[in-house]
Scaffold this motif. Structure first.
Motif, PDB file in Angstrom:
ATOM      1  N   ASP A 288      37.823  -7.274  79.930  1.00  0.00           N
ATOM      2  CA  ASP A 288      39.192  -7.039  80.395  1.00  0.00           C
ATOM      3  C   ASP A 288      39.194  -6.547  81.850  1.00  0.00           C
ATOM      4  N   LYS A 292      40.751  -8.569  85.142  1.00  0.00           N
ATOM      5  CA  LYS A 292      41.765  -7.937  85.979  1.00  0.00           C
ATOM      6  C   LYS A 292      41.338  -7.894  87.437  1.00  0.00           C
ATOM      7  N   ASP A 293      40.075  -7.562  87.675  1.00  0.00           N
ATOM      8  CA  ASP A 293      39.561  -7.470  89.047  1.00  0.00           C
ATOM      9  C   ASP A 293      39.549  -8.840  89.719  1.00  0.00           C
ATOM     10  N   LYS A 296      43.074 -10.006  90.562  1.00  0.00           N
ATOM     11  CA  LYS A 296      43.595  -9.281  91.729  1.00  0.00           C
ATOM     12  C   LYS A 296      43.055  -9.868  93.018  1.00  0.00           C
TER      13      LYS A 296
END
Length: 301
Positions: A288, A292-293, A296
């Motif tokens: 997760d 997310k990283d 981004k």
């Protein structure tokens, strides 16, 4: 008088034996035997009767005697009981899904049920592969010299099983913007490289020849839409999670097999399942965070 009666009785028995042999032969082969053959058979039958009367074990014919089966000893039964668990471990380990074959990872044992070295080894291999794919996306998606250099090329069409990455046939050099230069080592590799790049799903375009160098190919990579990049990130992470579940199921089956064959008590199995659940949840949390990283970084481009 007694001698004559005895001779008569023997003769009668002999005639009866010959008649019996004839009848048996007729039933078996459908022909009447000769007198000599009948006499021989009668004599043989008489000898067999005498021998059988002395040895009662010969009353059974060979073809009707059942095979005597040796009872399994205690050790053999225990070995047969343990075999399904071992086979289950081998079948699980031989599978390529979930992080490779069992020979590449530690072998778990019921005595060390809380040792998840095999699980950690498989999870580490999965994470390494997935993080490498995400790293390429963060570096620019399709506009990535490493991605271009990894495209497979078949130099000889007659040998379809032989292929090489572009980086082994040419030098991959970024030239600023979204342009990549391919300096081909030999002229024979130019057409195969052009075909490989054009057929690749991430490029779908043919590199252009440089007017200044006949061994140079110019590839202009189109910018990738954020939506498409996000889809690729989600696909990589989804596959990563699925493979983590495969690792979990592999170890769950092993726990069940240990409990079934009696090598693990129910309380020990529950504790091992609980600890395994913690390991898997921690790994999914890493997925997760990586997703997310990467998302981004992709949105910031």
């Amino acid at each position: 008088m007694a001698a004559r009666t005895s001779a008569t009785t023997v003769a009668a028995l002999l005639r009866q034996s010959i008649a019996t042999c004839e009848l048996r032969t007729i039933l078996q082969i459908g022909t009447r035997p000769t007198a000599a053959a009948a006499a021989t058979r009668a004599a043989t039958s008489a000898i067999s009767v005498n021998t059988t009367s002395r040895n009662p074990s010969h009353y059974r014919s060979l073809h009707t005697t059942p095979v005597w089966l040796k009872k399994k000893g205690r050790e053999e039964k225990e070995h047969a009981r343990a075999r399904p668990a071992a086979d289950s471990g081998n079948s699980n380990g031989s599978s390529t899904s979930g992080g490779g074959s069992s020979s590449q990872h530690p072998t778990p044992t019921p005595e060390e049920a809380l040792d998840f070295a095999d699980v950690h080894s498989r999870l580490t291999k999965l994470a390494s592969h997935a993080n490498e794919s995400l790293k390429r996306l963060k570096a620019g998606g399709r506009f990535n010299p490493d991605l271009v250099g990894s495209v497979k090329v078949q130099p000889d069409r007659n040998e379809s099983s032989v292929s090489y990455p572009i980086r082994e046939l040419a030098s991959v050099i970024p030239k600023g913007g979204r342009t990549i230069s391919l300096l081909v080592h030999e002229a024979a590799y130019i057409k195969p490289i052009m075909s490989a790049v054009q057929a690749h799903r991430d490029f779908n375009q043919q590199p252009q020849r440089s007017p200044d160098n006949e061994l140079e190919l110019i590839l202009k990579v189109e910018p990738e839409k954020r939506e498409d990049l996000a889809k690729r990130v989600k696909a990589i992470c989804h596959d990563w999670r699925e493979r983590i579940r495969d690792v979990r199921q592999r170890r769950d089956k092993l726990h069940a097999a240990w409990k079934k064959d009696g090598s693990m008590l129910p309380d020990a199995k529950r504790k091992a399942d609980t600890e395994l659940d913690k390991v898997i949840k921690a790994e999914v949390a890493k997925v997760d965070a990586a997703e997310k990283d990467t998302m981004k970084a992709a949105e910031s481009k």
